[in-house]
Each structure stands twice: as C-alpha cells, then as structure tokens.
Write an enzyme that holds these catalytic residues in place. Structure first.
Site, short mmCIF file in Angstrom:
data_model
loop_
_atom_site.label_atom_id
_atom_site.label_comp_id
_atom_site.label_asym_id
_atom_site.label_seq_id
_atom_site.Cartn_x
_atom_site.Cartn_y
_atom_site.Cartn_z
N ARG A 60 45.81 32.01 35.70
CA ARG A 60 46.95 32.94 35.73
C ARG A 60 47.48 32.98 37.16
O ARG A 60 46.71 33.27 38.09
CB ARG A 60 46.53 34.37 35.33
CG ARG A 60 45.80 34.48 34.00
CD ARG A 60 46.73 34.73 32.83
NE ARG A 60 46.02 34.59 31.59
CZ ARG A 60 45.75 35.58 30.73
NH1 ARG A 60 46.14 36.79 31.02
NH2 ARG A 60 45.12 35.34 29.60
N GLU A 63 48.77 35.08 38.93
CA GLU A 63 49.05 36.48 39.30
C GLU A 63 49.09 36.57 40.82
O GLU A 63 48.20 36.09 41.49
CB GLU A 63 47.95 37.42 38.80
CG GLU A 63 47.26 36.96 37.55
CD GLU A 63 47.16 38.05 36.51
OE1 GLU A 63 47.85 39.05 36.66
OE2 GLU A 63 46.39 37.87 35.57
N ARG A 71 39.74 42.98 40.29
CA ARG A 71 39.39 42.54 38.94
C ARG A 71 40.27 41.41 38.41
O ARG A 71 40.19 41.06 37.25
CB ARG A 71 39.39 43.74 37.97
CG ARG A 71 40.72 44.32 37.73
CD ARG A 71 40.61 45.59 36.89
NE ARG A 71 41.86 45.94 36.29
CZ ARG A 71 42.94 46.34 36.95
NH1 ARG A 71 42.93 46.42 38.28
NH2 ARG A 71 44.05 46.64 36.31
N HIS A 72 41.12 40.85 39.28
CA HIS A 72 41.93 39.70 38.87
C HIS A 72 41.59 38.48 39.70
O HIS A 72 41.45 38.59 40.92
CB HIS A 72 43.42 39.99 39.09
CG HIS A 72 44.00 40.95 38.11
ND1 HIS A 72 44.06 42.28 38.35
CD2 HIS A 72 44.51 40.75 36.87
CE1 HIS A 72 44.62 42.88 37.30
NE2 HIS A 72 44.88 41.98 36.38
N GLU A 107 39.47 46.73 31.50
CA GLU A 107 39.69 46.04 30.22
C GLU A 107 38.86 44.76 30.23
O GLU A 107 39.02 43.91 31.11
CB GLU A 107 41.18 45.71 30.10
CG GLU A 107 41.51 44.90 28.87
CD GLU A 107 42.82 44.13 29.04
OE1 GLU A 107 43.84 44.72 29.44
OE2 GLU A 107 42.80 42.91 28.77
N SER A 157 40.82 41.69 24.99
CA SER A 157 41.89 42.14 24.11
C SER A 157 42.01 41.19 22.94
O SER A 157 41.63 40.02 23.04
CB SER A 157 43.21 42.35 24.84
OG SER A 157 43.60 41.18 25.44
N ARG A 166 34.73 39.70 34.12
CA ARG A 166 34.83 41.17 34.08
C ARG A 166 33.66 41.79 33.36
O ARG A 166 33.19 42.87 33.73
CB ARG A 166 36.13 41.58 33.39
CG ARG A 166 37.33 41.32 34.25
CD ARG A 166 38.45 42.19 33.80
NE ARG A 166 39.68 41.79 34.46
CZ ARG A 166 40.87 42.14 34.05
NH1 ARG A 166 40.99 42.88 32.96
NH2 ARG A 166 41.93 41.75 34.71
#
Ligand code: AMO
Length: 440
Positions: free
Chosen positions: A221, A223, A229-230, A363, A366, A414
């Site tokens: 990703r 990001e 947490r990323h 999280e 998902s 995570r």
C-alpha cells in the site's frame, strides 16, 4: 587473525539440551559470544545459539594454555565452535557449564557494535532497525519472531484442517481492488502495472473453483502516512469461501483467534515470559457490536461523529478505551464506507454485510459477504467512481457460474502487535518498509 575452518566439526547439542544430567559428556557447540567476563585466571564466556545461552568456564588450571589464550582474544558476537565437557555445578547459571577442550573462531565481529545485543542497554527503534540483524539477536526480538512463527503455523494448520486450499495469487496486477490512491506503479515492459494491495479479486475468483481458499503473503500500500500501525508492505492472511455469508466467516475468524491464543499459551511460555506478556483467555462467541451501536458508544463518550462516517483513528482510540484489552467485532456497516465488492443488505441497501475485527483500538481484519451478481458488481464499481472496463478480466469470471461467497483479510503484523502488546508494528516485522525506510 585468521578464522578457523569448520572442518569436520559438527554440532552435537544446542545450548538448551545441556542439562546437569549430561555431566561428563563430551559435546560440540556452535554459536555467538554473547558476553565475556575476564577475571584473570578465570574467564566466563556466554555462548548463545538459536535455542538459548550456556556458560563456558575457562581456568588456567583446567584449560590448555593455547585454548586459554585463544579465548582471551574473543569479543562479543564472534562466532565460535567449542568442543568440551559438560560439568554439573550448582553455582553455574543453569546448574551446568562447559569446560572447553578445543575452540574454533569461525568469524569476527567489528567493535564497537552499534547496539547491545543482550538488549540490556535499550536503543531507539531507528538504531535498532538500522542494525536489524544485530537487534534480532536480542532476547525480546527473538521471542517476538518465535511467537510470530507459531501464529503462522497455527493459522496454516487451522485453515488447512477446515478444508481451505493454500493459494498464491499474483503480486503484479493490472487493476486496484482497494482504491487507486494507495497503488505502487511498476514498469511492466510497455505497460504500467501495480503492486497488489490484496489478493481480493483473485481469491474471489478462485472460490468458483476450489470453494475454500486462503493465502498468506506480502501486499503493498502506497500510504503516505507514517503511523505505528501502517507499513507500505505488510503480510495479510486472506480467506475466501463459497456458499457462506458474513456470519460464517466471522465464526471462522474467532475460531482461528481462539486456536492461535491457545497454541502460543501452550508452546511459547518462555518467550511470553521474556516479553512479560500474559495471553488473555477468550470465550467464544466474541462480542459483536453493530456500527450503529459503536456510533452510540462514541457519542456517549463525548466523541463527535455522525452516522455514516468511517471510523477515524481518533474514533478508534476512544473505542480502544471503551473495549480495553479485548477482541471484538463491528458489523452492519454503512454500504458507502465499504469497497465495491462488499454486498449491500438485500432488505436495507444503505447497510452492508461487512465486518471489522478489532483489538482495543486496532483493526486487525476486515471482510464480509461479497457481491456475486455481475450486474450489481458493475453498478457498485460505477457508484465508487471506478470504470468497469478496467475490471473486464475479473467481471468475465462472474459469467462462468459464481456462487455466493464471503471472506476476510487479516493483517498478520497487526495481529502479532496486538497479541504481544507492542505499540509499534515495526517491532514485529523483520525488515519493515515505510515512507522513510527502504533499507535494510
Ligand atoms: P483492508 O484494506 O481492510 O481489507 O486490509 C485488511 C487488513 O490488512 C491490514 N492492513 C495493513 N497492515 C499494515 N499496514 C498497512 N498499510 C495495512 N493495510 C491493511 C489490516 C487490515 O484490517 N480485501 C480486503 C479484505 C477482505 O475483505 O477480504 C482488504 O484488503 O490489519
């Protein structure tokens, strides 16, 4: 100084196998010098291998002069081989020590070392990551990665026992499944391709063949944000199943967590002690809150949020205070907060069959029921501003017989972070990739 050759020496024991009842046995050990205490006529060397540490005791009286001199030249993190006798001695750290007869120096280490590999002198995360190999030799780091290994083993075992086939989907892909903003482009001959953000489209297609599939692999990703947490590369555990819906895959998720916690409690007590971590006892079924209930919980805690908004980091932080140290689900999300492949409820279109699996404020997973009708999928793509033509390769598989299906994606890093109560995801990833780190 020339290094010795390994020659015909082979290890007879790991350090954890050396116990007082081996008294008098001749053994060959290999490993790294963790510490040396030189008291003149008496030298203690702590030898570390992948299983633990043992004390080697060297005296001028019981050690050959040449061996004694060689031991005197050792420094921390030198790689050595030791041939010697096991000696039971109550005062030694584990009631046992090694009296060396021969020693080989197999590799040197440059000093000063950038950090203390015993972990006793704490170092900042960036210093640790810059010298990650040395940092991984610290007892805490070793404990983390041994537990991580067990978490992955249990995951594979459980998913295999429940009849899921392990798949490997491509990492170089043509279209975004999880939103265009976080795509890394790759030059692919004359075209632009992208690094996969998830195996979403492929795992969904594959259930129309194998019915139950799973994948454990690295995804990407782009990001920009630098958070605890990323990461830009993370490991995802993905599951997909035919002829089930969101509730069935939530049950699979909680069963998996139950087995993971049970296994590490049983198999990793030493490592958990090293980290000072107590594994929570959980009872199934885990608590489930609807998105609307969570919005009410937040409002009751004076957090400003409107129904329909996604849960921001500050919102999740407040949730973490409410659901302290517990795993829980949030389901029945507003359709507009979820990706195009998530199925809206047939009775109430503004809600969808999606869930998040949470620990405190983080999280972990998902997932949900998927759209299985191609016309609905085309509409959902359009609603989200995506061009169905870019998904033609995917859409055409929906005309070969696509069963109802559901699944989830669980962030392994995570999960490890949550179970081990670490506050930075980088701690539990061997070589993390983030906005500012591409090396080592
Ligand atoms: P999602 O985008 O929520 O869903 O990702 C699933 C889980 O992957 C982890 N994760 C990350 N971990 C670390 N760094 C990141 N940048 C990062 N991004 C995601 C999280 C997250 O919960 N295809 C869907 C899953 C599904 O519906 O099957 C998906 O990718 O723990």
């Amino acid at each position: 100084m020339m290094n010795d050759d390994l020659g015909t020496w082979r290890r007879t024991h790991y350090t954890n196998m050396i116990t007082p009842n081996l008294d008098g046995a001749k053994v060959t050990l290999f490993g790294w010098v963790q510490e040396i205490r030189d008291l003149g006529n008496l030298i203690f060397v702590n030898l570390r291998d992948k299983e633990g540490v043992i004390q080697i005791t060297v005296t001028t009286k019981n050690t050959d002069a040449e061996v004694f001199e060689k031991i005197r030249k050792l420094a921390r993190e030198f790689v050595i081989g030791v041939n010697g006798l096991v000696k039971k001695r109550d005062e030694a750290p584990r009631g046992v020590e090694i009296l060396p007869q021969e020693i080989k120096i197999l590799a040197l280490a440059n000093h000063p070392l950038p950090l203390d590999p015993t972990g006793r002198v704490p170092a900042e995360i960036d210093v640790r990551l810059d010298a990650r190999i040395l940092d991984l030799r610290c007892p805490e780091s070793q404990a983390i990665f041994k537990i991580r290994h067990e978490i992955v083993s249990t995951t594979r075992r459980v998913l295999s026992e429940t009849g899921h086939l392990e798949i490997h989907t491509p990492r170089i892909i043509a279209a975004a499944a999880e939103g265009g903003a976080s795509l890394f482009p790759v030059e692919y001959f004359e075209e632009t391709a992208y690094l996969a953000q998830s195996p979403e489209l492929y795992k969904e297609e594959l259930i129309s063949v194998f019915e139950k599939v799973y994948e454990i692999g690295g995804f990407f990703r782009a990001e920009e944000s630098h958070t605890r947490r990323h990461l830009n590369e993370f490991i995802s555990v993905d599951v997909e199943e035919a002829f089930v819906n969101v509730n069935d895959v939530m049950r699979l998720q909680e069963e998996l967590i139950f087995h993971i916690l049970k296994d590490i409690k049983n198999k990793c007590s030493l490592q958990l002690d090293t980290l000072g971590v107590k594994i929570p006892t959980i009872e199934l079924p885990l608590k489930r809150y609807t998105y609307s209930q969570v919005i009410d919980q937040l409002k009751n805690n004076d957090f400003k949020i409107e129904w329909g908004e996604d849960l921001s980091t500050p919102a999740c932080r407040v949730l973490g205070d409410i659901h302290h140290k517990e795993f829980y689900f949030i389901d029945e999300w507003p359709t507009k907060t979820r990706p195009f492949y998530i199925k809206p409820r047939s009775d109430k279109n503004e809600l969808c069959e999606a869930f998040d699996f949470m620990y405190e404020w983080i999280e972990i997973t998902s997932g949900g029921s998927r759209v299985d009708d191609p016309n609905q999928l085309i509409n959902r793509l359009r609603e989200q501003g995506l061009n169905p033509e870019n998904f033609d390769f995917h859409l055409k598989t929906y005309y070969y017989g696509m069963p109802p299906h559901a699944g989830w994606g669980m962030g392994l890093d995570r999960l490890v972070m949550a179970i081990l109560d670490r506050d930075n995801i980088r701690d539990v990833v061997l070589f993390p990739r983030d906005r500012v780190r591409l090396k080592p």
